[in-house]
Write a protein that holds these residues in place. Structure first.
Motif, PDB file in Angstrom:
ATOM      1  N   PHE A 149      41.305  20.700   9.504  1.00 13.14           N
ATOM      2  CA  PHE A 149      42.299  19.726  10.667  1.00 13.14           C
ATOM      3  C   PHE A 149      41.126  18.576  11.002  1.00 13.14           C
ATOM      4  CE2 PHE A 149      44.172  24.290  11.538  1.00 13.14           C
ATOM      5  CZ  PHE A 149      45.266  23.654  11.781  1.00 13.14           C
ATOM      6  N   CYS A 150      41.754  17.355  11.006  1.00 10.29           N
ATOM      7  CA  CYS A 150      40.644  15.852  11.195  1.00 10.29           C
ATOM      8  C   CYS A 150      41.912  15.280  12.226  1.00 10.29           C
ATOM      9  CB  CYS A 150      40.568  15.627  10.603  1.00 10.29           C
ATOM     10  SG  CYS A 150      39.628  16.213   8.677  1.00 10.29           S
ATOM     11  N   GLU A 151      41.106  14.402  13.220  1.00  5.68           N
ATOM     12  CA  GLU A 151      42.093  13.734  14.206  1.00  5.68           C
ATOM     13  C   GLU A 151      42.430  12.728  13.666  1.00  5.68           C
ATOM     14  OE1 GLU A 151      40.405  13.461  17.647  1.00  5.68           O
ATOM     15  OE2 GLU A 151      40.725  15.384  18.844  1.00  5.68           O
ATOM     16  N   SER A 152      41.742  11.486  12.880  1.00  2.00           N
ATOM     17  CA  SER A 152      42.195  10.723  12.189  1.00  2.00           C
ATOM     18  C   SER A 152      41.977  11.361  10.558  1.00  2.00           C
ATOM     19  CB  SER A 152      41.937  10.021  12.804  1.00  2.00           C
ATOM     20  OG  SER A 152      40.006   9.427  12.513  1.00  2.00           O
ATOM     21  N   LEU A 153      42.281  10.267   9.516  1.00  4.75           N
ATOM     22  CA  LEU A 153      42.570  10.304   7.639  1.00  4.75           C
ATOM     23  C   LEU A 153      41.233   9.427   7.588  1.00  4.75           C
ATOM     24  CD1 LEU A 153      44.040  10.934   5.398  1.00  4.75           C
ATOM     25  CD2 LEU A 153      45.055   9.405   5.759  1.00  4.75           C
ATOM     26  N   CYS A 154      40.532   9.665   6.878  1.00  8.95           N
ATOM     27  CA  CYS A 154      39.839   8.561   6.387  1.00  8.95           C
ATOM     28  C   CYS A 154      39.752   8.357   4.735  1.00  8.95           C
ATOM     29  CB  CYS A 154      38.263   9.491   6.372  1.00  8.95           C
ATOM     30  SG  CYS A 154      37.288  10.159   8.171  1.00  8.95           S
ATOM     31  N   THR A 155      39.933   7.164   4.465  1.00  7.26           N
ATOM     32  CA  THR A 155      40.808   6.582   3.553  1.00  7.26           C
ATOM     33  C   THR A 155      40.022   7.130   2.396  1.00  7.26           C
ATOM     34  OG1 THR A 155      40.077   4.537   4.182  1.00  7.26           O
ATOM     35  CG2 THR A 155      42.240   4.843   5.153  1.00  7.26           C
ATOM     36  N   LYS A 161      35.102   0.573   8.590  1.00  6.95           N
ATOM     37  CA  LYS A 161      36.777  -0.084   8.927  1.00  6.95           C
ATOM     38  C   LYS A 161      37.850  -0.347   8.106  1.00  6.95           C
ATOM     39  CE  LYS A 161      39.285  -3.247  11.214  1.00  6.95           C
ATOM     40  NZ  LYS A 161      39.214  -5.182  11.835  1.00  6.95           N
ATOM     41  N   THR A 162      37.433   0.013   6.649  1.00  4.05           N
ATOM     42  CA  THR A 162      37.665  -0.054   5.514  1.00  4.05           C
ATOM     43  C   THR A 162      38.612   1.440   4.955  1.00  4.05           C
ATOM     44  OG1 THR A 162      37.053  -2.167   4.212  1.00  4.05           O
ATOM     45  CG2 THR A 162      38.581  -1.018   3.142  1.00  4.05           C
ATOM     46  N   ILE A 163      37.373   2.742   5.223  1.00  3.89           N
ATOM     47  CA  ILE A 163      37.825   3.398   5.011  1.00  3.89           C
ATOM     48  C   ILE A 163      38.415   4.717   6.376  1.00  3.89           C
ATOM     49  CG2 ILE A 163      36.393   3.565   3.007  1.00  3.89           C
ATOM     50  CD1 ILE A 163      33.861   5.061   4.418  1.00  3.89           C
ATOM     51  N   ASN A 164      38.438   4.137   7.111  1.00  5.33           N
ATOM     52  CA  ASN A 164      38.679   3.797   8.702  1.00  5.33           C
ATOM     53  C   ASN A 164      37.624   5.383   9.338  1.00  5.33           C
ATOM     54  OD1 ASN A 164      40.568   4.293  10.549  1.00  5.33           O
ATOM     55  ND2 ASN A 164      41.666   6.620   9.817  1.00  5.33           N
ATOM     56  N   ARG A 165      36.518   5.420   9.613  1.00 14.16           N
ATOM     57  CA  ARG A 165      35.550   6.074   9.762  1.00 14.16           C
ATOM     58  C   ARG A 165      34.348   5.111  10.267  1.00 14.16           C
ATOM     59  NH1 ARG A 165      34.957  11.855   7.952  1.00 14.16           N
ATOM     60  NH2 ARG A 165      32.170  12.139   8.645  1.00 14.16           N
TER      61      ARG A 165
END
Length: 454
Positions: free
Chosen positions: A60-66, A180-184
């Motif tokens: 489980f993760c709360e957000s997706l690292c792209t 920001k680009t990799i959502n991390r």
């Protein structure tokens, strides 16, 4: 490094966390009874001598690292924690019944997903459920992968109290545009706080994962990232090549344009800059993509030729049997591999039916076992030998001619029934192993299965 060599050898290739690699496992899979027999055989042979390893996949993760290609489930609903841990412990009970004797649990690793998605209370339940039914040896290595943004001091205290002594954090890059680009998004101050808390909580080894080849990375951003890492001085660093595999369903790597990625020569330059900065900071190269301080057990293990590599990457110690628990986990009995089903729903269903939830696997042939040993030796020790009867198989004679070009390019020194990787050859270690990968050579893929080697 000559750009012509980079262009020549930058081809799709395995990372060799196993041999055979997963795409080349036997299509018919492995019968569940055969898997159980191989686990029992391996346990009986090795438990008293070296114990076993446990890998637990917490998806489980709360957000997706792209940039991530792992098996994960994105949710902010923390009610998923208890049912999942209950299922994992039921799976562990199934293995314990199979083993028949109390296991010595030498290694535990929590991966994901985000293990620190789970609350400290949930992690306590999981750890106690695992270790209370085994023996914890004095020289154990228990570790977890933490997200700097949600690894709290309470997580660290609870896990350390229950035997965890190593922590690894996915830092990737400190540049705001890359993050920001990799959502991390995780500022330096956040990472600094979590590593200070980790040390204060009593952990004896810390590790950072860094990635080169990410979208929008530049020489300046890599230099800045490594300089910030030097300030925090983790004991180990994994400096990975970004594996761009957007064809794998659901991995999220369509979140940016491929034009944003550093190209072959640019990417290799990023590695070489970071590599030199790490060496200048006192880190020693360990196998492929890994670095450690001389005080860390990984470096000591390498010097003593005890370094091991499995599905989790490099390990400072070896266990013959590694049991994977949780959705998509891969287990290794040395004689066979088995992977669990990949969806949480199917995992729960099979566990409730009282069965080990594997869906594919591979029994190693005599040839596989010999080739596996040579690839492990090359990946861990930069050398291998087939001088004795146990390490020789007639297939080796077919592999030798494929080494000729590698020798001519200065990557290898061939001895009498042995080889040694040169300093120039270390960046091309995946290519060297591919010369021994007879399954890959016999059945070259028609589509791209692996990330690029450089």
């Amino acid at each position: 490094m000559a750009q012509s060599l980079i262009a020549k050898y930058n081809i799709p290739g395995p990372r060799y966390t196993s041999y055979p690699t997963v795409p080349y496992w036997d299509e018919k899979g492995i019968d569940l009874d055969a898997w159980k027999k191989s686990v029992k055989l391996s346990f009986d042979e090795s438990n008293e001598k070296e114990g076993i390893s446990l890998y637990v996949h917490l998806p489980f993760c709360e957000s997706l690292c792209t940039f991530c290609g792992c098996n994960k489930r994105i949710t902010k609903n923390h009610e998923v924690e208890d049912p999942y841990i209950t299922a994992v412990l039921k799976e562990w009970d199934l293995y314990l019944e199979l083993l028949g004797e109390t296991p010595i649990i030498s290694e535990i690793h929590f991966g994901g997903g985000t293990p620190t998605f789970f609350s400290p209370e949930s992690l306590r339940k999981l750890i106690l459920g695992l270790t209370s039914k085994g023996i914890i040896p004095e020289n154990h290595s228990y570790s977890f992968e933490g997200h700097p943004n949600n690894t709290k001091l309470e997580h660290l205290k609870v896990m350390n109290e229950l035997g965890f002594n190593r922590a690894s954090y996915g830092v990737q890059d400190f540049d705001p545009k890359v993050q920001k680009t990799i959502n991390r998004i995780q500022p330096f101050e956040v990472v600094e706080e979590v590593i200070n808390n980790t040390r204060a909580a009593g952990y004896t080894s810390t590790s950072f994962d860094l990635v080169y080849g990410l979208p929008h990375q530049t020489k300046e951003s890599i230099i800045d990232t490594i300089n910030k890492v030097r300030e925090l001085k983790p004991d180990r660093i994994a400096y990975y090549s970004y594996a761009h595999v957007p064809w794998i369903k659901g991995n999220g790597q369509r979140g940016y344009d491929e034009a944003d990625l550093p190209k072959d020569d640019e990417k290799r330059e990023l590695y070489e800059i970071g590599y030199q900065l790490l060496l200048d900071s006192g880190y020693k190269e360990i196998g492929m993509d890994h670095f450690a301080l001389e005080t860390d057990s990984m470096y000591v293990s390498m010097k003593n030729k005890e370094l091991h590599r499995n599905f989790m990457g490099y390990s400072a110690s070896k266990t013959q049997l590694m049991i994977g628990l949780g959705v998509s986990s891969i287990s290794d009995s040395w004689y066979a591999f088995a992977q669990n089903v990949k969806t949480v729903e199917e995992y729960y269903k099979i566990i409730e039916e009282g069965e080990i939830p594997i869906f594919r696997g591979h029994e190693l042939t005599e040839e596989d076992l010999v080739i596996r040993r040579h690839i492990l030796d090359i990946m861990c020790h930069y050398e291998t030998s087939w001088a004795d009867e146990e390490s020789y198989h007639e297939i080796i004679d077919e592999c030798i001619p494929r080494l000729t070009e590698l020798i001519e390019d200065g990557f290898l020194e061939l001895g009498n029934k042995s080889l040694k990787v040169t300093e120039a050859g270390k960046p091309f270690i995946r290519n060297i192993c591919m010369a021994f990968d007879v399954r890959l050579i016999r059945n070259k893929p028609q589509t791209q299965l692996f990330s690029m080697t450089i």
